[in-house]
Design an enzyme around this catalytic site. Sequence first.
Site, PDB file in Angstrom:
ATOM      1  N   HIS A 128       7.780 -93.651 -68.966  1.00 37.22           N
ATOM      2  CA  HIS A 128       7.317 -93.890 -70.341  1.00 37.22           C
ATOM      3  C   HIS A 128       5.795 -93.743 -70.448  1.00 37.22           C
ATOM      4  O   HIS A 128       5.139 -94.471 -71.200  1.00 37.22           O
ATOM      5  CB  HIS A 128       7.724 -95.287 -70.844  1.00 37.22           C
ATOM      6  CG  HIS A 128       9.205 -95.487 -70.942  1.00 37.22           C
ATOM      7  ND1 HIS A 128       9.907 -95.307 -72.107  1.00 37.22           N
ATOM      8  CD2 HIS A 128      10.124 -95.845 -70.017  1.00 37.22           C
ATOM      9  CE1 HIS A 128      11.197 -95.561 -71.892  1.00 37.22           C
ATOM     10  NE2 HIS A 128      11.346 -95.876 -70.636  1.00 37.22           N
ATOM     11  N   ASN A 155      15.464 -98.591 -76.076  1.00 34.85           N
ATOM     12  CA  ASN A 155      15.455 -97.130 -76.107  1.00 34.85           C
ATOM     13  C   ASN A 155      16.135 -96.644 -77.381  1.00 34.85           C
ATOM     14  O   ASN A 155      16.750 -97.433 -78.102  1.00 34.85           O
ATOM     15  CB  ASN A 155      16.233 -96.565 -74.910  1.00 34.85           C
ATOM     16  CG  ASN A 155      15.404 -96.517 -73.628  1.00 34.85           C
ATOM     17  OD1 ASN A 155      14.181 -96.631 -73.662  1.00 34.85           O
ATOM     18  ND2 ASN A 155      16.067 -96.345 -72.510  1.00 34.85           N
ATOM     19  N   TYR A 162       9.008-105.404 -64.793  1.00 35.28           N
ATOM     20  CA  TYR A 162       7.982-105.214 -65.821  1.00 35.28           C
ATOM     21  C   TYR A 162       6.732-106.035 -65.550  1.00 35.28           C
ATOM     22  O   TYR A 162       5.615-105.563 -65.768  1.00 35.28           O
ATOM     23  CB  TYR A 162       8.565-105.495 -67.211  1.00 35.28           C
ATOM     24  CG  TYR A 162       9.504-104.388 -67.646  1.00 35.28           C
ATOM     25  CD1 TYR A 162      10.746-104.234 -67.042  1.00 35.28           C
ATOM     26  CD2 TYR A 162       9.151-103.471 -68.630  1.00 35.28           C
ATOM     27  CE1 TYR A 162      11.605-103.210 -67.401  1.00 35.28           C
ATOM     28  CE2 TYR A 162      10.006-102.449 -69.003  1.00 35.28           C
ATOM     29  CZ  TYR A 162      11.228-102.325 -68.388  1.00 35.28           C
ATOM     30  OH  TYR A 162      12.071-101.303 -68.741  1.00 35.28           O
TER      31      TYR A 162
HETATM   32 FE1  HDE Z   1      12.125 -99.533 -68.293  1.00 34.78          FE
HETATM   33  N1  HDE Z   1      10.372 -99.630 -67.275  1.00 34.78           N
HETATM   34  N2  HDE Z   1      13.142 -99.868 -66.594  1.00 34.78           N
HETATM   35  N3  HDE Z   1      13.897 -99.272 -69.288  1.00 34.78           N
HETATM   36  N4  HDE Z   1      11.155 -99.171 -69.997  1.00 34.78           N
HETATM   37  C1  HDE Z   1       9.154 -99.465 -67.787  1.00 34.78           C
HETATM   38  O1  HDE Z   1       7.286-100.824 -67.370  1.00 34.78           O
HETATM   39  C2  HDE Z   1      12.612-100.344 -65.463  1.00 34.78           C
HETATM   40  C3  HDE Z   1      15.143 -99.377 -68.741  1.00 34.78           C
HETATM   41  C4  HDE Z   1      11.688 -99.073 -71.239  1.00 34.78           C
HETATM   42  O2  HDE Z   1       6.028 -98.663 -74.094  1.00 34.78           O
HETATM   43  C5  HDE Z   1       8.057 -99.794 -66.820  1.00 34.78           C
HETATM   44  O3  HDE Z   1       5.270-101.141 -68.363  1.00 34.78           O
HETATM   45  C6  HDE Z   1      13.659-100.608 -64.504  1.00 34.78           C
HETATM   46  C7  HDE Z   1      16.149 -99.510 -69.763  1.00 34.78           C
HETATM   47  C8  HDE Z   1      10.647 -98.798 -72.188  1.00 34.78           C
HETATM   48  O4  HDE Z   1       5.038 -99.699 -72.443  1.00 34.78           O
HETATM   49  C9  HDE Z   1       8.818-100.321 -65.601  1.00 34.78           C
HETATM   50  C10 HDE Z   1      14.818-100.233 -65.120  1.00 34.78           C
HETATM   51  C11 HDE Z   1      15.459 -99.461 -70.941  1.00 34.78           C
HETATM   52  C12 HDE Z   1       9.471 -98.757 -71.453  1.00 34.78           C
HETATM   53  C13 HDE Z   1      10.254-100.142 -66.026  1.00 34.78           C
HETATM   54  C14 HDE Z   1      14.487 -99.787 -66.438  1.00 34.78           C
HETATM   55  C15 HDE Z   1      14.061 -99.305 -70.624  1.00 34.78           C
HETATM   56  C16 HDE Z   1       9.815 -98.997 -70.092  1.00 34.78           C
HETATM   57  C17 HDE Z   1       7.086 -98.691 -66.574  1.00 34.78           C
HETATM   58  C18 HDE Z   1      16.218-100.223 -64.549  1.00 34.78           C
HETATM   59  C19 HDE Z   1      16.014 -99.514 -72.371  1.00 34.78           C
HETATM   60  C20 HDE Z   1       8.076 -98.460 -71.974  1.00 34.78           C
HETATM   61  C21 HDE Z   1       5.798 -99.107 -67.278  1.00 34.78           C
HETATM   62  C22 HDE Z   1      16.736-101.454 -64.333  1.00 34.78           C
HETATM   63  C23 HDE Z   1      16.700-100.723 -72.687  1.00 34.78           C
HETATM   64  C24 HDE Z   1       7.378 -99.689 -72.458  1.00 34.78           C
HETATM   65  C25 HDE Z   1       6.041-100.437 -67.750  1.00 34.78           C
HETATM   66  C26 HDE Z   1       6.031 -99.319 -73.055  1.00 34.78           C
HETATM   67  C27 HDE Z   1       8.887 -99.080 -69.063  1.00 34.78           C
HETATM   68  C28 HDE Z   1      11.273-100.511 -65.225  1.00 34.78           C
HETATM   69  C29 HDE Z   1      15.467 -99.302 -67.333  1.00 34.78           C
HETATM   70  C30 HDE Z   1      13.064 -99.197 -71.645  1.00 34.78           C
HETATM   71  C31 HDE Z   1       8.493 -99.674 -64.273  1.00 34.78           C
HETATM   72  C32 HDE Z   1      13.468-101.142 -63.096  1.00 34.78           C
HETATM   73  C33 HDE Z   1      17.645 -99.681 -69.566  1.00 34.78           C
HETATM   74  C34 HDE Z   1      10.815 -98.594 -73.689  1.00 34.78           C
HETATM   75  O5  HDE Z   1       8.569-101.674 -65.390  1.00 34.78           O
END
Ligand code: HDE
Length: 715
Positions: free
Chosen positions: A91, A164, A378
């Site tokens: 992202h 999402n 996060y």
């Molecule tokens: Fe994320 N995801 N994600 N994700 N995600 C990040 O956090 C993660 C997942 C989502 O505008 C990271 O600050 C794991 C689902 C958004 O700043 C990180 C898993 C959904 C954003 C991270 C998921 C999301 C992130 C990278 C699997 C929808 C952007 C930078 C379990 C429900 C937020 C950060 C923004 C960002 C980890 C799966 C949505 C690495 C481990 C499912 C919208 O922490």
Amino acid sequence: MAEKPTPASSEPKRSTTTIHDQKLLRGAGGELHQTADPNTPVLTTAQGGPVADDQNSLRIGPRGPLVIDDFHFREKIFHFDHERIPERVVHARGYGAHGFFETYESLAAYTRADLFQRPGEKTPAFVRFSTVAGSKGSFDLARDVRGFAVKIYTKEGNWDLVGNNIPVFFIQDAIKFPDMVHSVKPEPDRGFPQAQSAHDNFWDFISLTPESMHMIMWLMSDRAIPRSFRFMEGFGVHTFRFVNAKDQSTFVKFHWKPKLGLQSVAWNEAVKINGADPDFHRRDLWQSIQSGNFPEWELGVQLFDQEFANSFDFDVLDPTKIIPEEILPVQPIGRLVLNRMPDNFFAETEQVAFMTQNVPPGIDFSNDPLLQGRNFSYLDTQLKRLGGPNFTHLPINAPKCPFTHFQQDGHMAMRNPVGRANYQPNSHGEGPRETPTRGYRHFPADEQGTKARLRPQSFADHYSQARQFYISQTGAEQRHIASALTFELSKVEIAVIRERMISHLLNIDETLAMTVAEKLGFQDMPKPADAAMPTRQDLEPSPALSIVERGPKRFEGRKLGILITDGVDANLLKGLTHAIAKEKAVCELIAPKVGGVTASDGKWLEADHMIEGGPSVLFDAVALLTSPAAMDDLVKEATARDFVADAFQHCKFIGYDPSALPLLEKAGVAGAFDEGVLALPGEEGLSAFVAELGKLRVWGREPSVKLGKASPQVL
Ligand code: HDE
């Protein structure tokens, strides 16, 4: 005097910056210096010292070496060298805006969350939309999931709903996330492709991960190429819990529904938009908010209890599943309005730190293993990205309610506890104290079991909802899924990966599998993939899953591109721009020269774009307001012919002044006219055109449009 039809656009013209004429002093080397006057502040160093000369470093003699005494030079370059922070690991490319959330009714029966208690209460919010795979500088129209992260600054702490635009996910367990993300990112030996899933590593991982099939159907659909952030749904994805004052829990799934309805672009169009305007989504949000057209979403919930959850074969803790809206309707509980752009992109959009674990009292987690893994990730990732534990001190991350605690020190500490006591309990009578009644109480779930690495049987059905999604699409949308799969798999070099994917598709829909295999040139069909559970054939289509079925049926918030030339019929243009403004939509003028054209009434009209800079892919529909005299030159312009041919190919409505017929002919459109190509002159022609625009696209045209052989999207 230059005159522009005012209703054409309520947007600001190209520059919103005021130009100040300032006294300039010329230095000995010819450089220009702007110096402070009573209206402009004095330039200082970061230490506050006034700066006399910001253009010449301190040196020995006019052509001599620089000297280390120059603290201003050293401070300025030092700071510049450290301007970048690591981009988000996923992202990375995002765009944010401020606004508010307004509660409709009290939800006290379900949740004690303070923000849901009082009807009409407004709570400040910040939203960041994003793509997932591409780096910070990648283009907006990648085929990708869009992040829809919302931070609501409630009176009981920040609530981050980090969602999402797709309601399911690729994997069922967070431990697979690094593998999934590595596979979609540029391949590590070669460092490409950027912001694309069309490559071997991604499809290798996917074809070996059957649980991703439902998500893949969404990713190959038009949901992955939205027209605008404003026309996207958002989803919390996981099952969460609402918990009321009596500690009773209700399961909840969150949905954001855009007020302007859903809309996506065609793939061939997306590819061209990326070239014409890589910032297409950013610009769209910026322009709409700056011009006072504030985008809005309703927050809806699906509420259910354990008994209802038990009525499904699948598990509500499995993030690869949805509960169809036709079975459990989405109830609107509030609205989100975005009405202000950040003052500074870096300070706010780049430094905002969303964390799924940020929940106020009354909102709790379920045992979805993906959600629980996210709750670790996060917080952890912010430390790397923002450089220390005090990122909550940044204004964009700080709560807007009072907060007091004993956390102290660390890099960049700005708010340490005051007084003698930096611990509690203490005898000094200083500092904050716990509040057992108002404080966060975790839902007292009764948990037991054997510690083991396992996946429940209730997570084993990987194809039934993938099929349900596919059969819920209109014919045009199904064609797009087949074309997308064909395009993506055509970029896969290792044949066995393509075969594996076809074998999965056979478990989803045989016709889809056959179509893709045929387009890829398969000689023999592989066997269907070995499925943990057979695909259910009895799941009914869910019309709510189709973008077209849910189309807004109006042009509001959309953009009409009007191609004008010298001699344009001034009345016709005025009538059209008025009618479009009445629809609460926007017009932009495209002309052979950006300076403008002279209209039939002799008045000068300034244009927004020259044709090369304003191709039709940037608009939702087009009108050709030309004149016979201008036609000779216009038909010779390849960009003008592309303007029309692309609009036709992408199934857009085209309104035209009869003088434009030669251009339509040269663009290869003449003879292929359909209900979406409409002559404009006359009141009736105009209103018929404007009424039709609400349909947004003439998808029925698509099968008859022959795109060039080189195009990936041969229909
Ligand atoms: Fe994320 N995801 N994600 N994700 N995600 C990040 O956090 C993660 C997942 C989502 O505008 C990271 O600050 C794991 C689902 C958004 O700043 C990180 C898993 C959904 C954003 C991270 C998921 C999301 C992130 C990278 C699997 C929808 C952007 C930078 C379990 C429900 C937020 C950060 C923004 C960002 C980890 C799966 C949505 C690495 C481990 C499912 C919208 O922490």
